[in-house]
Design an enzyme around this catalytic site. Structure first.
Site, short mmCIF file in Angstrom:
data_model
loop_
_atom_site.label_atom_id
_atom_site.label_comp_id
_atom_site.label_asym_id
_atom_site.label_seq_id
_atom_site.Cartn_x
_atom_site.Cartn_y
_atom_site.Cartn_z
N HIS A 5 27.93 -61.34 32.53
CA HIS A 5 27.95 -62.79 32.75
C HIS A 5 29.15 -63.29 33.54
CE1 HIS A 5 25.74 -61.81 29.02
NE2 HIS A 5 24.83 -62.60 29.58
N GLY A 21 33.30 -77.48 27.87
CA GLY A 21 31.89 -77.11 27.74
C GLY A 21 31.16 -77.21 29.08
N ARG A 25 33.15 -79.97 34.68
CA ARG A 25 34.47 -80.39 34.21
C ARG A 25 35.48 -79.28 34.49
NH1 ARG A 25 35.94 -84.87 30.44
NH2 ARG A 25 35.12 -85.79 32.33
N ARG A 44 25.29 -67.84 36.98
CA ARG A 44 24.50 -68.84 36.25
C ARG A 44 25.14 -70.22 36.27
NH1 ARG A 44 20.97 -66.57 31.64
NH2 ARG A 44 20.76 -64.42 32.25
N ARG A 88 39.51 -74.30 23.86
CA ARG A 88 38.33 -75.11 24.17
C ARG A 88 38.78 -76.57 24.23
NH1 ARG A 88 33.61 -77.57 23.66
NH2 ARG A 88 33.15 -78.74 21.77
N GLU A 181 30.84 -80.57 16.36
CA GLU A 181 30.62 -80.11 17.72
C GLU A 181 29.76 -78.85 17.63
OE1 GLU A 181 32.37 -77.00 17.04
OE2 GLU A 181 33.32 -77.15 19.00
N SER A 205 33.95 -88.58 20.81
CA SER A 205 33.17 -89.31 21.82
C SER A 205 32.19 -90.29 21.18
CB SER A 205 32.39 -88.32 22.69
OG SER A 205 31.51 -87.55 21.88
N ASP A 206 31.87 -90.09 19.91
CA ASP A 206 30.93 -90.96 19.18
C ASP A 206 31.21 -90.76 17.70
OD1 ASP A 206 29.45 -88.31 20.27
OD2 ASP A 206 28.79 -88.68 18.23
N1 HPA Z 1 26.95 -83.51 17.56
C1 HPA Z 1 27.20 -82.31 18.07
N2 HPA Z 1 28.04 -82.12 19.07
C2 HPA Z 1 28.66 -83.20 19.58
C3 HPA Z 1 28.44 -84.47 19.08
C4 HPA Z 1 27.54 -84.63 18.01
O1 HPA Z 1 27.29 -85.75 17.52
N3 HPA Z 1 29.20 -85.35 19.80
C5 HPA Z 1 29.87 -84.60 20.71
N4 HPA Z 1 29.55 -83.30 20.58
#
Ligand code: HPA
Length: 237
Positions: A5, A21, A25, A44, A88, A181, A205-206
């Site tokens: 790979h 990831g 980026r 890939r 990471r 994550e 991020s959320d």
């Molecule tokens: N779930 C899994 N991975 C993630 C999430 C999530 O809500 N947000 C950012 N990476």
């Protein structure tokens, strides 16, 4: 000799690797933060860049999403390219109420529903832990780099993005899990298997529980810069 790979020659990848990831980026981190970045592999759609960061050789490579993807790349980097440390840099969904969108979460260890915790030693549920020297380096740097909250604690590496199980989120949150994550456990397991080191630096991020808003574009840029600098400090520690 290339691996299945990674197409780089031995010696073309630095012992210190930063791993977002998203492969695009990785391209951007190489362009914005590495001096003299050279592309040394492209398989890939995953490009590996090698250059220097503040004078020290460093490589950047995307991990792709999920434990299988990151564990393939991390294992090949450690085993065949002499890589000693991988950080990471990514995002997580917040789980703990103390964690807000825009905060930084550093994964001291990773819970997972993936089979790798039970596959390696019969009868044992293994725990996957970060490198302490890298963790210390990241925490020292974070304190100097950002006024935003930085949390260190357990994260949850889920095999399912669309888990749809409030009971699992609740149970993990009650046990002090900071965020969810999909890669940290795979990275930490590869480091353990190969006798090497790893750390995860995440931007929230959320939020799964508190329903807070997603970040603005400006916040994303600032926080991305912070996570790259904290990640680099962990690699250099
Ligand atoms: N779930 C899994 N991975 C993630 C999430 C999530 O809500 N947000 C950012 N990476």
């Amino acid at each position: 000799m290339a691996t299945p790979h990674i197409a780089a020659e031995p010696g073309q990848i630095a012992p210190l690797v930063m791993m977002p990831g998203d492969p695009r980026r990785a391209d951007r981190i190489a362009k914005d933060y590495l001096a003299d970045a050279q592309q040394v592999s492209q398989v890939r759609g995953i490009t590996v860049w090698t250059g220097t960061y503040e004078g020290t050789p460093m490589s950047v490579m995307g991990s792709g999403m999920g434990i299988p993807s990151i564990s393939i790349y991390a294992t090949e980097l450690y085993r065949f390219y002499g890589v000693r440390r991988i950080v990471r840099v990514g995002t997580c969904g917040g789980m703990a109420s103390s964690v807000k969108v825009g905060d930084t979460v550093i994964g001291t260890c990773a819970h997972t529903n993936a089979s790798l915790s039970t596959l390696l030693v019969p009868g044992v549920n293994l725990s996957w832990a970060a490198s302490y020297p890298m963790l210390r380096g990241a925490m020292d740097a974070a304190q100097a780099l950002t006024d935003a909250p930085v949390h260190a604690g357990p994260v949850y590496s889920s095999d399912l993005f669309y888990l749809g199980r409030a009971d699992i989120v609740q149970g993990l949150t009650a046990l002090g899990t900071l965020g969810v994550e999909m890669e940290a456990a795979g990275l930490y397991a590869a480091a353990a298997q190969e006798g090497a080191e790893a750390l995860t630096v995440l931007t929230v991020s959320d939020h799964l529980v508190d329903g807070s808003n997603d970040m603005t574009a400006q916040e994303r840029e600032t926080l991305y810069a912070t996570s790259v600098k904290v990640g680099a400090a962990a690699l250099l520690a």
